[in-house]
Enzyme design. Structure first.
Site, PDB file in Angstrom:
ATOM      1  CB  CYS A 164      -0.936  -0.011   1.198  1.00  0.00           C
ATOM      2  SG  CYS A 164      -1.985  -1.479   1.222  1.00  0.00           S
ATOM      3  CG  HIS A 302      -1.802   4.319   5.211  1.00  0.00           C
ATOM      4  ND1 HIS A 302      -1.787   4.139   3.846  1.00  0.00           N
ATOM      5  CD2 HIS A 302      -1.920   3.072   5.753  1.00  0.00           C
ATOM      6  CE1 HIS A 302      -1.879   2.850   3.571  1.00  0.00           C
ATOM      7  NE2 HIS A 302      -1.963   2.180   4.707  1.00  0.00           N
ATOM      8  CD  GLU A 313      -1.506   7.701   9.099  1.00  0.00           C
ATOM      9  OE1 GLU A 313      -1.089   8.517   8.244  1.00  0.00           O
ATOM     10  OE2 GLU A 313      -2.469   6.922   8.891  1.00  0.00           O
ATOM     11  CE  LYS A 334      -5.540   4.268   2.215  1.00  0.00           C
ATOM     12  NZ  LYS A 334      -4.646   5.434   2.392  1.00  0.00           N
ATOM     13  CG  HIS A 339      -6.574   0.766   1.585  1.00  0.00           C
ATOM     14  ND1 HIS A 339      -5.669   1.420   0.773  1.00  0.00           N
ATOM     15  CD2 HIS A 339      -5.818   0.085   2.498  1.00  0.00           C
ATOM     16  CE1 HIS A 339      -4.441   1.145   1.166  1.00  0.00           C
ATOM     17  NE2 HIS A 339      -4.510   0.340   2.209  1.00  0.00           N
ATOM     18  CG  PHE A 398       0.173  -5.950   4.437  1.00  0.00           C
ATOM     19  CD1 PHE A 398      -0.283  -5.215   5.516  1.00  0.00           C
ATOM     20  CD2 PHE A 398      -0.721  -6.818   3.818  1.00  0.00           C
ATOM     21  CE1 PHE A 398      -1.598  -5.327   5.977  1.00  0.00           C
ATOM     22  CE2 PHE A 398      -2.027  -6.949   4.257  1.00  0.00           C
ATOM     23  CZ  PHE A 398      -2.463  -6.199   5.335  1.00  0.00           C
TER      24      PHE A 398
END
Length: 412
Positions: A164, A302, A313, A334, A339, A398
């Site tokens: 991502c 994010h 975050e 998002k 996402h 990830f």
């Protein structure tokens, strides 16, 4: 001296629109693009919603013959590039040297739909029935490859595959290629198309996605205490980056300047984020831009709407910005787009650039229940007018991949 890099064109394919005006209007009015999945039967899935592009016709952007040789993620990339070049009023063959125009479009997963279909063909019909286009349709670099082929961009050509963080990594690396003289123009961003049975099943198995199936438009709720997972999206976000003098000579519209980029690795866990890694990434981006924490006005977070991710975050922003964290505007778009995985950084850089140009901070919709561990200004539910000078866009993936891009309002 590093050369200055500006954004002169942008294109988006998303559930909120396939042209820039429609997309931006949806963002600033707080519209959700999330709805029940219609492309396949999801009755046995724990998550049955996504930000699906339901009316995409690739033949609007390329020849029918070409579409048959492209996975959906590549089609999105080509379509977004078409829109970005049109928005930039740039013809590669007539307006510049094609050997000085590069492409850096990434994908976190690549041609998952093609892989799934061809594997089924192999099992049901045997190896001789597998398509000769299987491999070149599936591999993640083909978004960059096909854009280069179709538009004649002969400069640097590469791909980021960092889950991502992909879109932001692609933009940052494209910026550096221009800064150091390897290109005058870069077509960059991300594309993704994973709303297919095996993709949705995989994320369902991880229990990473929201199961608020009866309220799809309220399902993505970053930083809200009742968040229960992310909602998958699909599409592409592509930007045209140009060296400043090159853009000025052709009279291009300039949306914003790209002034910094940072990346880091958590070295921690495959899927559980470490706030120290993300904080380090943001600090690197600010250092690369020659800025102090107090210079930043807005963070496009994010913000995936997962309980651990949003909490991590928030901690990272506090670590990187100190007391200034509480003076920043932070929002997660998002909540509206879903996402888009490897395409998220591209789409969110577009949003950040438009925020700077228009002086509007997009909201985090569905923010209704404050989380004591997420206590920053998340611009809840309604867009906000503001005098913005610097924005950063965060993307974390990830594997502990972190990427941050720094944009600045262009003042000549």
């Amino acid at each position: 001296m590093k050369r200055r890099v500006v954004i002169t064109g942008m294109g988006v394919m998303s559930a909120l629109g396939k042209d820039l005006d429609t997309f931006w209007n949806s963002i600033i009015t707080g519209k959700s693009g999330i709805s029940p999945i219609e492309s396949f039967d999801v009755s046995d899935y724990t998550t049955r919603i996504a930000a699906e592009i339901k009316d995409f016709n690739p033949e609007d952007y390329m020849d029918k013959k070409e579409t048959r040789r492209m996975d959906r993620f590549v089609q999105f990339a080509v379509a977004a590039t078409h829109e970005a070049l049109k928005n930039a009023n740039l013809n590669i063959q007539n307006d510049t040297d094609p050997e000085r125009v590069g492409v850096y479009i990434g994908s976190g997963i690549g041609g998952l739909g093609t892989w799934s279909e061809q594997h089924k063909t192999l099992l049901e019909k045997g190896p001789k029935r597998v398509s000769p286009f299987f491999i070149p349709m599936m591999i993640a670099n083909m978004a960059s490859g096909q854009v280069s082929i179709l538009y004649g961009a002969k400069g640097p050509n590469s791909t980021a595959v960092t889950a991502c963080a992909t879109g932001s990594n692609a933009i940052g690396e494209a910026m550096k290629l221009i800064q150091y003289g390897d290109a005058e123009v870069m077509i960059c961003g991300g594309a993704e198309a994973t709303i297919v049975p095996v993709g949705v099943a995989g994320f369902c198995a991880m229990r990473a996605m929201s199961t608020r199936n009866d309220e799809p438009q309220r399902a993505s709720r970053p930083f809200d205490s009742e968040r229960d997972g992310f909602v998958m999206g699909e599409g592409a976000g592509v930007l045209i980056l140009e060296e400043l003098e090159h853009a000025q000579k052709r009279g291009a519209t300039i949306y914003a300047e790209v002034i910094g980029y940072g990346m880091s690795g958590d070295a921690h866990h495959m899927t559980d984020p470490d706030p120290e890694g993300a904080a380090h990434c943001m600090r690197r981006a600010l250092n690369n831009a020659g800025l102090q924490p107090q210079d930043v006005d807005y963070i496009n977070a994010h913000g995936t709407s997962t309980p651990p991710g949003d909490r991590s975050e928030t901690k990272a922003i506090k670590l990187a910005f100190g007391d200034h964290a509480y003076k920043l505007a932070v929002s997660s778009t998002k909540s509206m787009t879903g996402h888009l995985l490897g395409a998220a950084g591209g789409v969110e850089a577009v949003i950040s650039a438009l925020s700077l140009k228009n002086g509007i901070i997009p909201p985090t919709i569905n923010y209704e229940n404050p989380d004591p561990e997420c206590d920053l200004d998340y611009v809840p539910n309604e867009a906000r007018k503001a005098d913005l000078n610097v924005a950063i866009s965060n993307s974390f993936g990830f594997g502990g991949h972190n990427a941050t891009v720094v944009l600045k309002k262009y003042n000549g």
